[in-house]
Design a protein around this motif. Structure first.
Motif, mmCIF file in Angstrom:
data_model
loop_
_atom_site.group_PDB
_atom_site.id
_atom_site.type_symbol
_atom_site.label_atom_id
_atom_site.label_comp_id
_atom_site.label_asym_id
_atom_site.label_seq_id
_atom_site.Cartn_x
_atom_site.Cartn_y
_atom_site.Cartn_z
ATOM 1 N N ASP A 93 -40.337 6.759 -0.025
ATOM 2 C CA ASP A 93 -38.783 6.818 0.435
ATOM 3 C C ASP A 93 -37.909 6.708 -0.594
ATOM 4 N N GLU A 94 -37.936 7.234 -1.790
ATOM 5 C CA GLU A 94 -37.146 7.184 -2.716
ATOM 6 C C GLU A 94 -35.588 7.632 -2.285
ATOM 7 N N GLU A 95 -34.675 6.896 -2.627
ATOM 8 C CA GLU A 95 -33.340 7.219 -2.236
ATOM 9 C C GLU A 95 -32.557 7.299 -3.603
ATOM 10 N N CYS A 96 -32.385 8.280 -4.165
ATOM 11 C CA CYS A 96 -31.905 8.583 -5.569
ATOM 12 C C CYS A 96 -30.319 8.437 -5.344
ATOM 13 N N PHE A 97 -29.822 8.185 -4.299
ATOM 14 C CA PHE A 97 -28.371 8.250 -4.149
ATOM 15 C C PHE A 97 -27.849 6.698 -3.852
ATOM 16 N N VAL A 98 -29.022 5.867 -3.930
ATOM 17 C CA VAL A 98 -28.676 4.488 -3.587
ATOM 18 C C VAL A 98 -29.035 3.727 -4.999
ATOM 19 N N VAL A 99 -28.176 3.451 -5.650
ATOM 20 C CA VAL A 99 -28.199 2.806 -6.980
ATOM 21 C C VAL A 99 -27.792 1.369 -7.060
ATOM 22 N N GLU A 100 -28.965 0.463 -7.267
ATOM 23 C CA GLU A 100 -28.984 -0.948 -6.889
ATOM 24 C C GLU A 100 -28.341 -1.256 -5.525
ATOM 25 N N ASN A 101 -27.249 -1.380 -5.396
ATOM 26 C CA ASN A 101 -26.338 -1.883 -4.093
ATOM 27 C C ASN A 101 -25.258 -0.928 -3.940
ATOM 28 N N SER A 102 -25.217 0.200 -4.474
ATOM 29 C CA SER A 102 -24.217 0.993 -4.327
ATOM 30 C C SER A 102 -24.750 2.563 -3.770
ATOM 31 N N LEU A 103 -23.921 3.137 -3.115
ATOM 32 C CA LEU A 103 -24.136 4.332 -2.195
ATOM 33 C C LEU A 103 -23.463 5.461 -3.302
#
Length: 174
Positions: free
Chosen positions: A100-110
């Motif tokens: 479930d990789e979410e490459c659009f969520v970087v640390e705590n930012s969308l």
């Protein structure tokens, strides 16, 4: 555009509706680049509690994509309908483990631009035609056959029949 989700999950019952703009003027893939004509999107974020954010992205993005037969540019409205609950409790290793990789969520930012790019990429059409009966271009001179005809010889012989054609040509010489 980056949205800080950490601040967002701190507020109980927080919700936000944004009209994001895709920062790029052209949509680029590994092999090609398309002009972005319009972008009508709506992003909704809602704190779902327990460090989870309900994220919805909906709308359309207009791209000028060349016709696969005649190469004329065609306006394509790419529909986007994304809905997912982002779990901020999971570590990156847990997300990778669950595929479930979410490459659009970087640390705590969308990263809204990355989210939009992924959704456009997923929804790109497999084949683009300017019209159902597109005639394409001439293989010899390159004329768009939808605009008119050319004077090139259009007979194409089946390569599997070349040996039989050779036999007929031998008898013509006799």
């Amino acid at each position: 555009m980056l949205i800080d989700l950490y601040q967002f999950i701190q507020e109980e019952q927080a919700s936000k509706v944004l009209v994001p703009t895709y920062e790029e003027k052209r949509f680029k893939t590994k092999d090609s680049s398309y002009e972005i004509v319009d972008c009508n999107l709506k992003l909704s974020l809602r704190n779902a509690g327990d460090k989870k954010v309900d994220c919805k992205l909906a709308g359309t993005v207009g791209l000028m994509i060349p016709c696969d037969c005649c190469l004329e540019p065609v306006l394509n409205q790419i529909g986007i309908d994304f809905h997912k609950e982002l779990d901020m409790n999971k570590s990156m290793e847990e997300k990778i483990e669950e595929l479930d990789e979410e490459c659009f969520v970087v640390e705590n930012s969308l990263d809204v631009d990355a989210l939009i790019h992924n959704e456009i990429l997923i929804n790109l059409p497999m084949k683009v035609l300017c019209k159902e009966d597109c005639k394409g271009i001439c293989r010899k001179c390159g004329v768009n056959l939808n605009m008119g005809s050319c004077k090139c010889d259009q007979t194409e012989l089946d390569p599997r029949m070349s040996k039989i054609l050779d036999v007929f040509n031998q008898f013509k010489e006799v």
